[in-house]
Motif scaffolding. Structure first.
Motif, PDB file in Angstrom:
ATOM      1  N   ARG A  46       0.821  -1.221   0.000  1.00 30.56           N
ATOM      2  CA  ARG A  46       0.000   0.000   0.000  1.00 30.56           C
ATOM      3  C   ARG A  46       0.854   1.269   0.000  1.00 30.56           C
ATOM      4  NH1 ARG A  46      -3.457  -2.802   4.298  1.00 30.56           N
ATOM      5  NH2 ARG A  46      -5.249  -3.558   3.093  1.00 30.56           N
ATOM      6  N   HIS A  47       2.120   1.171   0.419  1.00 28.14           N
ATOM      7  CA  HIS A  47       3.000   2.339   0.471  1.00 28.14           C
ATOM      8  C   HIS A  47       3.841   2.518  -0.791  1.00 28.14           C
ATOM      9  CE1 HIS A  47       1.843   2.037   4.659  1.00 28.14           C
ATOM     10  NE2 HIS A  47       2.217   3.292   4.763  1.00 28.14           N
ATOM     11  N   ARG A  48       3.687   1.619  -1.748  1.00 27.50           N
ATOM     12  CA  ARG A  48       4.436   1.739  -3.001  1.00 27.50           C
ATOM     13  C   ARG A  48       3.901   2.926  -3.801  1.00 27.50           C
ATOM     14  NH1 ARG A  48       4.096  -3.351  -6.337  1.00 27.50           N
ATOM     15  NH2 ARG A  48       5.776  -2.331  -7.451  1.00 27.50           N
ATOM     16  N   PRO A  49       4.757   3.639  -4.498  1.00 23.91           N
ATOM     17  CA  PRO A  49       4.301   4.797  -5.293  1.00 23.91           C
ATOM     18  C   PRO A  49       3.251   4.425  -6.336  1.00 23.91           C
ATOM     19  CG  PRO A  49       6.697   4.782  -5.139  1.00 23.91           C
ATOM     20  CD  PRO A  49       6.215   3.498  -4.524  1.00 23.91           C
ATOM     21  N   ARG A  50       3.336   3.223  -6.880  1.00 23.81           N
ATOM     22  CA  ARG A  50       2.396   2.836  -7.928  1.00 23.81           C
ATOM     23  C   ARG A  50       1.164   2.118  -7.382  1.00 23.81           C
ATOM     24  NH1 ARG A  50       4.725  -0.280 -12.589  1.00 23.81           N
ATOM     25  NH2 ARG A  50       2.733   0.353 -13.452  1.00 23.81           N
ATOM     26  N   PHE A  51       0.982   2.089  -6.070  1.00 27.51           N
ATOM     27  CA  PHE A  51      -0.177   1.416  -5.499  1.00 27.51           C
ATOM     28  C   PHE A  51      -1.454   2.098  -5.961  1.00 27.51           C
ATOM     29  CE2 PHE A  51      -3.369   1.172  -2.050  1.00 27.51           C
ATOM     30  CZ  PHE A  51      -3.669  -0.169  -2.169  1.00 27.51           C
ATOM     31  N   ASP A  52      -2.388   1.303  -6.445  1.00 30.80           N
ATOM     32  CA  ASP A  52      -3.690   1.798  -6.894  1.00 30.80           C
ATOM     33  C   ASP A  52      -4.757   1.128  -6.023  1.00 30.80           C
ATOM     34  OD1 ASP A  52      -6.093   2.363  -8.137  1.00 30.80           O
ATOM     35  OD2 ASP A  52      -5.415   1.796 -10.131  1.00 30.80           O
ATOM     36  N   PRO A  53      -5.376   1.870  -5.097  1.00 27.65           N
ATOM     37  CA  PRO A  53      -6.359   1.252  -4.211  1.00 27.65           C
ATOM     38  C   PRO A  53      -7.541   0.655  -4.965  1.00 27.65           C
ATOM     39  CG  PRO A  53      -6.308   3.628  -3.885  1.00 27.65           C
ATOM     40  CD  PRO A  53      -5.184   3.289  -4.810  1.00 27.65           C
ATOM     41  N   GLY A  54      -7.755   1.081  -6.192  1.00 19.94           N
ATOM     42  CA  GLY A  54      -8.818   0.495  -7.002  1.00 19.94           C
ATOM     43  C   GLY A  54      -8.513  -0.931  -7.429  1.00 19.94           C
TER      44      GLY A  54
END
Length: 66
Positions: free
Chosen positions: A37-45
């Protein structure tokens, strides 16, 4: 009826419980999800929960790939 929807911050504890039950021999799965969840490319969708009667019963986390 099952409802599929994106996760919210309020779901984190329930997601951790579901994953602990699913991966009881791999206790670090919840930690890995939190780190993801802390990765720059994390997409919560791309992190979805399954609900039955308002209770989270499943979770899937997709990662974008190029």
């Amino acid at each position: 009826m099952i409802t599929i929807r994106p996760e919210t911050i309020a779901d984190y504890a329930a997601i951790a419980r579901v994953n602990a039950l699913a991966f009881d021999t791999h206790p670090n799965v919840a930690l890995l999800i939190g780190l993801h969840r802390h990765r720059p490319r994390f997409d919560p969708g791309l992190s979805l929960v399954a609900e039955v009667d308002g209770r989270i019963v499943g979770h899937v986390l997709f990662s974008p790939q190029t």
